[in-house]
Design a protein around this motif. Structure first.
Motif, PDB file in Angstrom:
ATOM      1  N   ARG A  92       9.811 -26.985  -6.170  1.00  0.00           N
ATOM      2  CA  ARG A  92       8.948 -26.054  -5.444  1.00  0.00           C
ATOM      3  C   ARG A  92       9.279 -25.968  -3.959  1.00  0.00           C
ATOM      4  NH1 ARG A  92       3.696 -24.919  -7.608  1.00  0.00           N
ATOM      5  NH2 ARG A  92       3.500 -25.531  -9.793  1.00  0.00           N
ATOM      6  N   LEU A  93       9.955 -26.974  -3.418  1.00  0.00           N
ATOM      7  CA  LEU A  93      10.236 -27.002  -1.979  1.00  0.00           C
ATOM      8  C   LEU A  93      11.070 -25.811  -1.513  1.00  0.00           C
ATOM      9  CD1 LEU A  93       9.856 -28.519   0.663  1.00  0.00           C
ATOM     10  CD2 LEU A  93      11.876 -29.893   0.108  1.00  0.00           C
ATOM     11  N   PRO A  94      12.108 -25.363  -2.252  1.00  0.00           N
ATOM     12  CA  PRO A  94      12.864 -24.184  -1.772  1.00  0.00           C
ATOM     13  C   PRO A  94      11.990 -22.945  -1.609  1.00  0.00           C
ATOM     14  CG  PRO A  94      14.107 -25.338  -3.467  1.00  0.00           C
ATOM     15  CD  PRO A  94      12.750 -25.974  -3.435  1.00  0.00           C
ATOM     16  N   ALA A  95      10.991 -22.767  -2.475  1.00  0.00           N
ATOM     17  CA  ALA A  95      10.108 -21.599  -2.336  1.00  0.00           C
ATOM     18  C   ALA A  95       9.338 -21.663  -1.024  1.00  0.00           C
ATOM     19  CB  ALA A  95       9.144 -21.532  -3.519  1.00  0.00           C
ATOM     20  N   SER A  96       8.797 -22.837  -0.695  1.00  0.00           N
ATOM     21  CA  SER A  96       8.062 -22.996   0.564  1.00  0.00           C
ATOM     22  C   SER A  96       8.993 -22.877   1.759  1.00  0.00           C
ATOM     23  CB  SER A  96       7.345 -24.350   0.591  1.00  0.00           C
ATOM     24  OG  SER A  96       6.360 -24.436  -0.411  1.00  0.00           O
ATOM     25  N   ALA A  97      10.188 -23.454   1.650  1.00  0.00           N
ATOM     26  CA  ALA A  97      11.141 -23.394   2.760  1.00  0.00           C
ATOM     27  C   ALA A  97      11.600 -21.961   3.015  1.00  0.00           C
ATOM     28  CB  ALA A  97      12.341 -24.295   2.462  1.00  0.00           C
ATOM     29  N   GLU A  98      11.869 -21.202   1.950  1.00  0.00           N
ATOM     30  CA  GLU A  98      12.305 -19.820   2.119  1.00  0.00           C
ATOM     31  C   GLU A  98      11.219 -18.995   2.801  1.00  0.00           C
ATOM     32  OE1 GLU A  98      14.730 -16.662  -0.580  1.00  0.00           O
ATOM     33  OE2 GLU A  98      12.931 -17.538  -1.502  1.00  0.00           O
ATOM     34  N   ALA A 162       2.803  -6.233  -6.217  1.00  0.00           N
ATOM     35  CA  ALA A 162       1.651  -7.114  -6.415  1.00  0.00           C
ATOM     36  C   ALA A 162       1.950  -8.496  -5.840  1.00  0.00           C
ATOM     37  CB  ALA A 162       1.321  -7.217  -7.896  1.00  0.00           C
ATOM     38  N   PRO A 163       1.023  -9.050  -5.055  1.00  0.00           N
ATOM     39  CA  PRO A 163       1.256 -10.365  -4.429  1.00  0.00           C
ATOM     40  C   PRO A 163       1.095 -11.502  -5.428  1.00  0.00           C
ATOM     41  CG  PRO A 163      -0.927  -9.564  -3.853  1.00  0.00           C
ATOM     42  CD  PRO A 163      -0.280  -8.471  -4.649  1.00  0.00           C
ATOM     43  N   LEU A 164       2.036 -11.580  -6.362  1.00  0.00           N
ATOM     44  CA  LEU A 164       1.942 -12.556  -7.446  1.00  0.00           C
ATOM     45  C   LEU A 164       3.271 -13.278  -7.627  1.00  0.00           C
ATOM     46  CD1 LEU A 164      -0.041 -10.406 -10.045  1.00  0.00           C
ATOM     47  CD2 LEU A 164      -0.944 -12.224  -8.587  1.00  0.00           C
ATOM     48  N   GLY A 165       3.614 -14.134  -6.699  1.00  0.00           N
ATOM     49  CA  GLY A 165       4.787 -14.967  -6.855  1.00  0.00           C
ATOM     50  C   GLY A 165       6.018 -14.461  -6.136  1.00  0.00           C
ATOM     51  N   LEU A 198      12.964  -9.865  -1.940  1.00  0.00           N
ATOM     52  CA  LEU A 198      12.651  -9.460  -0.574  1.00  0.00           C
ATOM     53  C   LEU A 198      11.302  -8.735  -0.517  1.00  0.00           C
ATOM     54  CD1 LEU A 198      13.576  -9.276   2.369  1.00  0.00           C
ATOM     55  CD2 LEU A 198      14.738  -7.126   1.792  1.00  0.00           C
ATOM     56  N   GLY A 199      11.048  -7.873  -1.517  1.00  0.00           N
ATOM     57  CA  GLY A 199       9.768  -7.168  -1.542  1.00  0.00           C
ATOM     58  C   GLY A 199       8.590  -8.108  -1.681  1.00  0.00           C
ATOM     59  N   GLN A 200       8.750  -9.143  -2.516  1.00  0.00           N
ATOM     60  CA  GLN A 200       7.667 -10.115  -2.687  1.00  0.00           C
ATOM     61  C   GLN A 200       7.501 -11.001  -1.452  1.00  0.00           C
ATOM     62  OE1 GLN A 200       6.417  -8.619  -5.969  1.00  0.00           O
ATOM     63  NE2 GLN A 200       5.619 -10.652  -5.620  1.00  0.00           N
ATOM     64  N   LEU A 201       8.592 -11.197  -0.702  1.00  0.00           N
ATOM     65  CA  LEU A 201       8.582 -12.132   0.425  1.00  0.00           C
ATOM     66  C   LEU A 201       8.021 -11.518   1.696  1.00  0.00           C
ATOM     67  CD1 LEU A 201       9.469 -14.954   1.455  1.00  0.00           C
ATOM     68  CD2 LEU A 201      11.730 -13.976   1.888  1.00  0.00           C
ATOM     69  N   ILE A 202       8.083 -10.212   1.835  1.00  0.00           N
ATOM     70  CA  ILE A 202       7.775  -9.579   3.116  1.00  0.00           C
ATOM     71  C   ILE A 202       6.335  -9.842   3.560  1.00  0.00           C
ATOM     72  CG2 ILE A 202       7.414  -7.342   4.225  1.00  0.00           C
ATOM     73  CD1 ILE A 202       9.951  -6.365   2.957  1.00  0.00           C
ATOM     74  N   VAL A 277      -1.386 -19.508   2.750  1.00  0.00           N
ATOM     75  CA  VAL A 277      -0.629 -18.303   2.421  1.00  0.00           C
ATOM     76  C   VAL A 277      -0.152 -18.342   0.971  1.00  0.00           C
ATOM     77  CG1 VAL A 277       1.438 -16.969   2.975  1.00  0.00           C
ATOM     78  CG2 VAL A 277       0.068 -17.946   4.809  1.00  0.00           C
ATOM     79  N   GLU A 278       0.274 -19.500   0.517  1.00  0.00           N
ATOM     80  CA  GLU A 278       0.735 -19.613  -0.862  1.00  0.00           C
ATOM     81  C   GLU A 278      -0.391 -19.360  -1.857  1.00  0.00           C
ATOM     82  OE1 GLU A 278       2.702 -23.331  -1.387  1.00  0.00           O
ATOM     83  OE2 GLU A 278       4.321 -22.858   0.018  1.00  0.00           O
ATOM     84  N   LYS A 279      -1.595 -19.777  -1.528  1.00  0.00           N
ATOM     85  CA  LYS A 279      -2.723 -19.517  -2.423  1.00  0.00           C
ATOM     86  C   LYS A 279      -3.077 -18.034  -2.431  1.00  0.00           C
ATOM     87  CE  LYS A 279      -4.573 -21.909  -4.591  1.00  0.00           C
ATOM     88  NZ  LYS A 279      -4.250 -22.301  -5.989  1.00  0.00           N
ATOM     89  N   VAL A 280      -3.023 -17.388  -1.269  1.00  0.00           N
ATOM     90  CA  VAL A 280      -3.372 -15.964  -1.191  1.00  0.00           C
ATOM     91  C   VAL A 280      -2.377 -15.125  -1.988  1.00  0.00           C
ATOM     92  CG1 VAL A 280      -3.532 -13.978   0.367  1.00  0.00           C
ATOM     93  CG2 VAL A 280      -4.578 -16.165   1.012  1.00  0.00           C
ATOM     94  N   PHE A 281      -1.091 -15.453  -1.906  1.00  0.00           N
ATOM     95  CA  PHE A 281      -0.053 -14.637  -2.537  1.00  0.00           C
ATOM     96  C   PHE A 281       0.485 -15.253  -3.829  1.00  0.00           C
ATOM     97  CE2 PHE A 281      -0.055 -13.287   1.884  1.00  0.00           C
ATOM     98  CZ  PHE A 281       0.010 -11.906   1.763  1.00  0.00           C
ATOM     99  N   ALA A 282      -0.213 -16.255  -4.361  1.00  0.00           N
ATOM    100  CA  ALA A 282       0.218 -16.910  -5.607  1.00  0.00           C
ATOM    101  C   ALA A 282       1.675 -17.357  -5.527  1.00  0.00           C
ATOM    102  CB  ALA A 282      -0.003 -15.983  -6.808  1.00  0.00           C
ATOM    103  N   TRP A 283       2.051 -17.908  -4.394  1.00  0.00           N
ATOM    104  CA  TRP A 283       3.425 -18.333  -4.148  1.00  0.00           C
ATOM    105  C   TRP A 283       3.634 -19.737  -4.716  1.00  0.00           C
ATOM    106  CZ3 TRP A 283       6.906 -14.989  -2.260  1.00  0.00           C
ATOM    107  CH2 TRP A 283       8.155 -15.491  -1.876  1.00  0.00           C
TER     108      TRP A 283
END
Length: 335
Positions: A92-98, A162-165, A198-202, A277-283
């Protein structure tokens, strides 16, 4: 030599983090044995689960067992998923780092030029815009900014997915090379996945960028004002150098040290803001992983998360110390 001195302070810091984290997880409300036994469990079954988890032992024994596991690289297992905490964090760390790095990159790309222009054009509309942005960034809670952006750009305008992951439902994950979807999709030439990532990350990245704009902009502006008022800047102007050379080569380089220090502080703040932020966007990052574990009274993931954040913060400070010497060689001489 400076790096060795800094490394010598790392060990006491990490020891303190381990002790405080262990004690805090033990005093938090909630009993893991009760949670995993279920609402219909008997006191006997709860006691058996507590014994199997080692929670019936005295705190010193639990702590020594925990430290021994850490010494062998074992963060324990998550009670909720049954997986190794080290494996879960590594995945999961790469997702948070990115997310964090992209948000910080956006903030730097906006805040540093804005701070420079505000200092050069002191009292102009750019300077006033800088103050408005700084005030707004400090005033808006990060979770509110995230919800507002999702409501406007996804729900109302439909511009954002959709802000889902990290990916939409129709995209496939790229091969795991670095763990960063943007980089991995570019390496493999999968541009459809790159556009989806990129669309999900913006939106989450912009949320973090807005949160970190204020301190970077204000420090850049203040440092540039101090540098522009210095004697060597007046000498450079009197020598006939162009304004661009004076501002970027001389003034900005001398103003970079406090800005770099601020960047280190902002990055540490973003590591904490990531949780919301991760909870809001289901990251699917380590922040949401730690929150879910905390709600379930699952100690091991919470301890692993805090220890990982402490290591990242210490590593960041070491990098900043090395950058000081690169930006200003006088720092190395004084050290």
């Amino acid at each position: 030599m400076v790096i060795l001195k800094r490394l010598a302070t790392v060990i006491p810091t990490l020891i303190g983090v381990i002790i405080v984290t262990f004690l805090l997880t033990r005093v938090l409300p909630g009993d893991p044995a009760v949670y995993f036994a279920g609402p219909a469990a008997t006191p006997q079954s709860i006691a058996e689960i507590r014994k199997s988890l080692g929670l019936d032992r005295p705190l010193p024994d639990q702590f020594l067992r925990y430290v021994n596991d850490l010494a062998h690289g074992n963060f324990g297992n998550s009670l909720s998923t049954g997986q190794s905490v080290a494996t879960e964090i590594a995945s999961r760390l790469p997702a948070s780092a990115e997310l964090t790095l992209f948000g910080l990159f956006l903030a730097i790309a906006i805040a540093v030029p804005l701070g420079i222009f505000a200092a050069v054009k002191q009292g102009s509309w750019i300077d006033h815009l800088c103050r408005v942005i700084a005030t707004a960034g400090v005033s808006l809670p990060v979770f509110f900014t995230g919800l507002l952006l999702a409501y406007v750009f996804y729900f109302r305008l439909g511009w954002s997915p959709a802000p889902l992951g990290r990916l939409d439902a129709f995209a496939t994950s790229p091969p795991d090379i670095t763990g960063f979807f943007l980089i991995d999709s570019l390496i493999t030439g999968n541009f459809e996945t790159f556009r989806s990532a990129l669309g999900q990350l913006i939106l989450p990245a912009v949320t973090l960028a807005i949160f970190s704009l204020a301190p970077i902009t204000r420090m850049t502006r203040a440092s540039m004002l101090a540098a522009l008022a210095s004697e060597f800047i007046r000498t450079a102007r009197a020598s006939g150098l162009s304004s661009r050379t004076v501002i970027l080569t001389y003034a900005f380089r001398n103003a970079m040290l406090p800005v770099v220090t601020t960047l280190g502080m902002v990055f540490s703040f973003l590591l904490g803001a990531n949780v919301l932020v991760e909870k809001v966007f289901a990251w699917p990052g380590i922040g949401s992983y730690a929150v879910e574990a905390l709600l379930q009274s699952d100690f091991a993931p919470v301890q692993g998360f805090v220890l990982t954040m402490a290591v990242l913060y210490v590593a960041l400070n070491l990098i900043i110390d090395m950058l000081y010497g690169v930006i200003d060689p006088r720092v190395r001489v004084d050290a």
